[in-house]
Each structure stands twice: as C-alpha cells, then as structure tokens.
Design a protein around this motif. Structure first.
Motif, PDB file in Angstrom:
ATOM      1  N   THR A   1      24.400 -41.503 -20.420  1.00 45.45           N
ATOM      2  CA  THR A   1      23.027 -41.984 -20.592  1.00 45.45           C
ATOM      3  C   THR A   1      22.397 -41.436 -21.873  1.00 45.45           C
ATOM      4  OG1 THR A   1      22.134 -40.153 -19.281  1.00 45.45           O
ATOM      5  CG2 THR A   1      22.626 -42.216 -18.112  1.00 45.45           C
ATOM      6  N   LEU A   2      23.215 -40.846 -22.717  1.00 46.01           N
ATOM      7  CA  LEU A   2      22.726 -40.229 -23.950  1.00 46.01           C
ATOM      8  C   LEU A   2      21.965 -41.225 -24.815  1.00 46.01           C
ATOM      9  CD1 LEU A   2      22.944 -37.390 -25.048  1.00 46.01           C
ATOM     10  CD2 LEU A   2      24.932 -38.093 -26.340  1.00 46.01           C
TER      11      LEU A   2
ATOM     12  N   ARG B   1      14.426 -42.819 -13.624  1.00 45.46           N
ATOM     13  CA  ARG B   1      14.555 -41.822 -14.696  1.00 45.46           C
ATOM     14  C   ARG B   1      15.989 -41.305 -14.667  1.00 45.46           C
ATOM     15  NH1 ARG B   1      10.358 -37.669 -13.127  1.00 45.46           N
ATOM     16  NH2 ARG B   1      10.586 -38.675 -11.136  1.00 45.46           N
TER      17      ARG B   1
ATOM     18  N   TRP C   1      18.330 -41.815 -23.890  1.00 48.82           N
ATOM     19  CA  TRP C   1      17.410 -40.743 -24.227  1.00 48.82           C
ATOM     20  C   TRP C   1      17.222 -40.583 -25.734  1.00 48.82           C
ATOM     21  CZ3 TRP C   1      14.373 -38.713 -20.676  1.00 48.82           C
ATOM     22  CH2 TRP C   1      14.758 -38.808 -19.337  1.00 48.82           C
ATOM     23  N   LEU C   2      18.260 -40.816 -26.516  1.00 46.69           N
ATOM     24  CA  LEU C   2      18.187 -40.544 -27.946  1.00 46.69           C
ATOM     25  C   LEU C   2      17.836 -41.761 -28.801  1.00 46.69           C
ATOM     26  CD1 LEU C   2      21.204 -38.104 -28.334  1.00 46.69           C
ATOM     27  CD2 LEU C   2      18.797 -37.583 -27.927  1.00 46.69           C
TER      28      LEU C   2
ATOM     29  N   PHE D   1      19.981 -36.830 -17.911  1.00 42.80           N
ATOM     30  CA  PHE D   1      20.453 -36.614 -19.280  1.00 42.80           C
ATOM     31  C   PHE D   1      21.904 -36.153 -19.210  1.00 42.80           C
ATOM     32  CE2 PHE D   1      20.903 -34.290 -23.279  1.00 42.80           C
ATOM     33  CZ  PHE D   1      20.367 -35.202 -24.162  1.00 42.80           C
TER      34      PHE D   1
END
Length: 152
Positions: free
Chosen positions: A101-102, A94, A105-106, A97
């Motif tokens: 690593t944006l 995991r 997540w997005l 954020f």
C-alpha cells in the motif's frame, strides 16, 4: 414556522446511517463498538462508503458479521483482523502502511513535489533575459503600429 425550522435542523444534523433496527445490539456498549468498527470498513459494492453508511446487501452482511464477532467476545482488533483476513486490506477505509500500500500513502506527496518542481522550472524559464530590439525591428514595429492606427 420556528418549529418547522427546528425539525429541519434536527433532520439535517442526524447521521444518514444504513444500520437497520434488526441489526442493532441490545448492549449499548457493544453497539457503539460495532458502529466504530463499521465506520472503518469499506463497502465493497459502493467502495466509497463505510459499511455503516451503505445500503448494499454485502454491507448489511458485514455489519451483521461485525456484531456476531463482538457478541462472541472478540476485541475490536480481532474483528478487523477477521474481516481483513477474509476480504483483504481493501476492505479497510484507512489501509495500513506496508509494502503493497506504499503507493497509496506516498503518491499524494510525490505528486505535490512533482507539481512544485514543474512550477519552479516553469517560473525559471519565464525569467529568461531577451535581447533588446534592433533598430530594424523597432522600425518594423513602429510601422505596424502606425498602420494599425490608420485602420482604426
């Protein structure tokens, strides 16, 4: 027959972990912490498994390293920091954020929104009113249908 089924259910319910007996710590509390940390770390060889589930040599080395750090007195966060300092954020199942690593997540939300927008546009285009047929077009359709009926 019932005993065989019971054994099969127990085997199916047992987790398929790759931790070898020689790796296990004598202290149950430290071993439990090691297992929790191992579930958060990615096997860099298998890439889709935690080091706790992987049989790869590198996963074995990382499991041993986690246990060595715990025996040395490190906290769980210190162990994770130590390993991410050596292998980068990619070793975490995991990722945090942060700016690099944006997209991880997005991207799912962006793809979902883009798909919804494309579907809405497609549905809008499907509602376009069409002009009714002219008398000539109706006659041509009737002729085609009559010809089809004669063939059948």
């Amino acid at each position: 027959m019932k005993a065989l089924l019971a054994v099969l259910f127990l085997l199916a319910a047992a987790p398929a972990l790759a931790v070898e007996p020689g790796e296990r710590l004598d202290d149950p509390a430290l071993e439990a912490r090691a297992r929790e940390i191992s579930q958060e770390l990615r096997c860099l060889v298998c890439q889709n498994q935690s080091i706790d589930d992987s049989n790869a040599d590198l996963a074995h080395d990382l499991r041993v390293l986690v246990r060595e750090r715990l025996v040395a007195g490190d906290t769980d966060a210190e162990v994770l920091d130590y390993i991410t300092d050596r292998y980068g954020d990619y070793v975490l199942l995991r990722p945090p954020f942060q700016a690099n690593t944006l997209i991880l997540w997005l991207a799912p939300a962006a793809l979902l929104l883009a798909g919804g927008a494309a579907l809405a546009l497609r549905m809008r285009r499907g509602r376009v009113e069409t002009a009714p047929l002219t008398e000539e077009e109706k006659a041509a359709v009737d002729a085609l249908l009559a010809e089809e009926d004669r063939r059948a």
